[in-house]
Design an enzyme around this catalytic site. Structure first.
Site, mmCIF file in Angstrom:
data_model
loop_
_atom_site.group_PDB
_atom_site.id
_atom_site.type_symbol
_atom_site.label_atom_id
_atom_site.label_comp_id
_atom_site.label_asym_id
_atom_site.label_seq_id
_atom_site.Cartn_x
_atom_site.Cartn_y
_atom_site.Cartn_z
ATOM 1 N N CYS A 86 0.831 -1.198 0.000
ATOM 2 C CA CYS A 86 0.000 0.000 0.000
ATOM 3 C C CYS A 86 0.874 1.259 0.000
ATOM 4 C CB CYS A 86 -0.964 -0.046 1.185
ATOM 5 S SG CYS A 86 -2.408 1.036 1.009
ATOM 6 N N HIS A 203 -3.456 -5.780 0.910
ATOM 7 C CA HIS A 203 -2.758 -6.070 2.162
ATOM 8 C C HIS A 203 -2.710 -7.573 2.449
ATOM 9 C CE1 HIS A 203 -2.418 -1.946 3.912
ATOM 10 N NE2 HIS A 203 -3.405 -1.710 3.070
ATOM 11 N N GLU A 205 -0.944 -9.010 4.714
ATOM 12 C CA GLU A 205 -0.836 -9.218 6.159
ATOM 13 C C GLU A 205 -2.192 -9.228 6.843
ATOM 14 O OE1 GLU A 205 -0.975 -4.723 5.891
ATOM 15 O OE2 GLU A 205 -0.400 -6.433 4.644
#
Length: 235
Positions: A86, A203, A205
């Site tokens: 990002c 994302h 994660e």
């Protein structure tokens, strides 16, 4: 796998990444303040999501001048792993480690949603645990995620298989412009020619814990264990 996560003023996804690499995967993980000048012996450097320096001027424009950046450039030049997520992707384009630029979303709105992605190249350190053409789902949360590059750059990215993730429909099909933010060629993530630097707006994660009912992002990190067996990006 030793991990270093760069922390800028305004980073807000650094702890998310550290939870995945340190707690879920058990990799030695440490935070590296943006004013440091050395990375140490880390194998993987992560530029996390957030709003580095408040996104003043434009996303990533000030972070490119951080004292840690020369060490990050040397890390990438040595062929070591560098991941920008990002805001981290925005920083990588600003500093010139990846081509193109990230601009305002097509509808000028901040988007927080789930996105369907197609894995375009599964022969890289980042994607070797996926299957070719696999459709995955990852969260997105950005206001400036529209990928832009010149026609010549886009042609080179496609020819060299540097587009690793592309926004798509649930069945894997994609049509130019049918994506959340207006990215050209529906690009969600690209790597450099050598394949060791990856920038992506979604994302991973945030899709790496069973409690979140999604593990598509964890596969990206797990791929790094098999990186020595990967085919290099064509040049």
């Amino acid at each position: 796998m030793k991990v270093g996560i760069i922390v800028f003023p305004g980073s807000n996804c650094d702890r998310d990444v550290a939870y995945v690499t340190g707690e879920i995967l058990g990799w030695p993980t440490r935070m590296i303040w943006h004013q440091d000048t050395h990375l140490g012996d880390v194998d993987l450097v992560v530029l996390p999501g957030g709003f580095s320096y408040g996104d003043y001027l434009r996303c990533g424009a000030i972070a490119r001048f951080s004292p840690i950046m020369p060490a990050i450039k040397d890390h990438a030049a040595a062929g070591k792993l560098l991941l920008g997520i990002c805001n981290g992707f925005q920083i990588l384009t600003e500093v010139g480690l990846l081509p193109g630029a990230l601009g305002r979303n097509r509808d000028l709105h901040f988007i927080c949603d789930q996105a369907q992605l197609r894995v375009e190249n599964s022969q890289t350190p980042w994607t070797n645990a996926y299957t070719p053409g696999q459709v995955i789902q990852l969260p997105i949360a950005h206001g400036e995620g529209s990928y832009y590059a010149t026609p010549e750059t886009l042609e080179a990215l496609e020819a060299n298989q540097q587009v690793l993730f592309r926004y798509c429909q649930p069945d894997g099909a994609w049509v130019e412009g049918q994506n959340p933010n207006g990215s050209l060629h529906n690009i969600a993530g690209i790597c450099n020619r050598a394949g060791n630097v990856l920038g992506m707006m979604p994302h991973p994660e945030r899709a790496a814990d069973p409690l979140l009912r999604g593990l598509d992002g964890l596969i990206l990190f797990q791929s790094l264990v098999n990186q020595d067996s990967c085919m290099p990006i064509s040049v």
